[in-house]
Design an enzyme around this catalytic site. Structure first.
Site, short mmCIF file in Angstrom:
data_model
loop_
_atom_site.label_atom_id
_atom_site.label_comp_id
_atom_site.label_asym_id
_atom_site.label_seq_id
_atom_site.Cartn_x
_atom_site.Cartn_y
_atom_site.Cartn_z
CG ASP A 132 -2.04 -0.92 1.19
OD1 ASP A 132 -2.08 -1.74 0.25
OD2 ASP A 132 -2.90 -0.85 2.08
CG ASP A 133 0.13 3.78 2.35
OD1 ASP A 133 -1.01 3.44 1.97
OD2 ASP A 133 0.41 3.99 3.54
CG HIS A 150 -4.36 2.65 -0.62
ND1 HIS A 150 -5.25 1.96 0.17
CD2 HIS A 150 -3.40 3.10 0.24
CE1 HIS A 150 -4.85 2.00 1.44
NE2 HIS A 150 -3.74 2.69 1.51
CG HIS A 170 -3.76 7.07 2.88
ND1 HIS A 170 -3.98 6.88 4.24
CD2 HIS A 170 -3.35 5.88 2.43
CE1 HIS A 170 -3.69 5.65 4.58
NE2 HIS A 170 -3.32 5.00 3.48
CG HIS A 172 2.38 0.04 4.25
ND1 HIS A 172 2.15 -0.87 5.26
CD2 HIS A 172 1.23 0.76 4.12
CE1 HIS A 172 0.92 -0.71 5.73
NE2 HIS A 172 0.34 0.28 5.05
#
Ligand SMILES: [Zn+2]
Length: 330
Positions: A136-137, A188, A192, A279
């Site tokens: 993620d991210d 995603h 955020h 991540h």
């Protein structure tokens, strides 16, 4: 009299042949239209369809996913390819009506064709299970590139859930490389945020912006979405045209930032069908990933994308549903 009979006979033969050809065309059309695409029928609607294949997990109308072991009625859910069965039966009946005819050449052809079609049999393999590792991210170009080097070298495939605000021209190449290596890219959000604090319109906008950015970068329409922090109310998610991918293994790599700790945590709990959350922000997560690939492949696992994990386990990906592993969604 004989002449009349011959005419009737020829007509029957022709209509029987026409029926057989029609059946073959229908079979071919089912074959190309129904299988493997994402527009699966909504849960529960195909309950009357039976199948000889192994029982598969299903999303019930109650929104609960039943594992193979827990529900016997699962055998009833298999998608469109089983529609071919009734057709084959009609063919046989048509043939038996004309059984007195001496000519058999035209009959054998159509019969052998459908019989040669059980192409949906799962391929036998030697893996003890499949695991989907997700990041993620990102995209964080340097770390993502290193992850992809490991993927290229090992044959592992992973899924990246990217944030719109991190996508720039600089990340196009690495995102395209991910797809070329068989990896997957999901959404995603853009900035955020915590979706539980946004309106539906705000959530939709976050999703749309990032989908457009992913499309600009790679040309694909992302269908998988991971809500930031895993936060999204189920009733709101139900109305959105994304499949929400959560996770079943979380080593909290963002907290520990230590490769060995992250590795130990994952290895201690991971198994077939799991989705692992990492991540691509930290070098330590990349290092843990490399160790995980080596060990898990040595143990006999195949590291796959989320979509492949679901497809292989027979779990339908349905818009508005939340997936935690290959055997649990709601
Ligand atoms: Zn995140």
């Amino acid at each position: 009299m004989p002449k009349y009979n011959l005419t009737v006979f020829l007509k029957r033969r022709m209509s029987a042949a026409a029926a057989l050809i029609l059946c073959i065309l229908m079979l071919a059309s089912c074959e190309f239209s129904g299988i493997g695409n994402e527009t699966q029928p909504p849960p529960g609607t195909d309950a009357e369809i039976t199948s000889e294949r192994e029982a598969e997990p299903e999303l019930t109308t109650a929104g609960v996913l039943n594992s193979v072991e827990s529900d016997e009625s699962e055998e009833e859910t298999t998608p469109p390819e089983t529609e071919t069965e009734p057709v084959t039966e009609t063919e046989t009946e048509t043939e038996t009506e004309t059984e007195t005819e001496p000519v058999t050449e035209t009959e054998t052809e159509p019969v052998t064709e459908p019989a040669a079609e059980p192409e949906t049999e799962p391929e036998p393999d030697n893996y003890i299970g499949r695991i989907a590792i997700t990041f993620d991210d990102g995209p964080t170009v340097s770390i993502m590139d290193q992850i992809l080097d490991k993927c290229e070298q090992s044959g592992a495939e992973v899924t990246f859930f990217v944030c719109g605000y991190k996508i720039s021209q600089n990340s196009y190449a690495v995102m395209q490389r991910a797809l070329e290596l068989g990896c997957e890219i999901g959404n995603h959000s853009n900035t955020h945020p915590n979706f539980n604090k946004l309106t539906v319109e705000g959530i939709q906008s976050e999703i749309d912006i990032t989908n457009k950015l992913i499309k600009d970068a790679t040309g694909i329409d992302a269908t998988l979405m991971r809500p930031p922090y895993g936060n999204l109310k189920r009733d709101i998610g139900r109305g959105l045209d994304k499949q929400f991918i959560l996770w079943s293994v979380d080593p909290e790599d963002w907290k520990y930032r230590d490769a060995q700790t992250v590795y130990d945590s994952v290895i201690g709990q991971v198994g077939d069908g799991d989705i692992v959350l990492l991540h691509d922000l930290y070098k330590t997560s990349y290092e843990a990933f490399c160790m995980l690939v080596d060990t898990l492949q040595e143990q006999g696992y195949k590291l796959v994308t989320v979509s492949e994990l679901m497809e292989h386990s027979g779990m339908p990906l349905v818009n508005g549903y939340f997936y935690y592993s290959s055997t649990y969604a709601k």
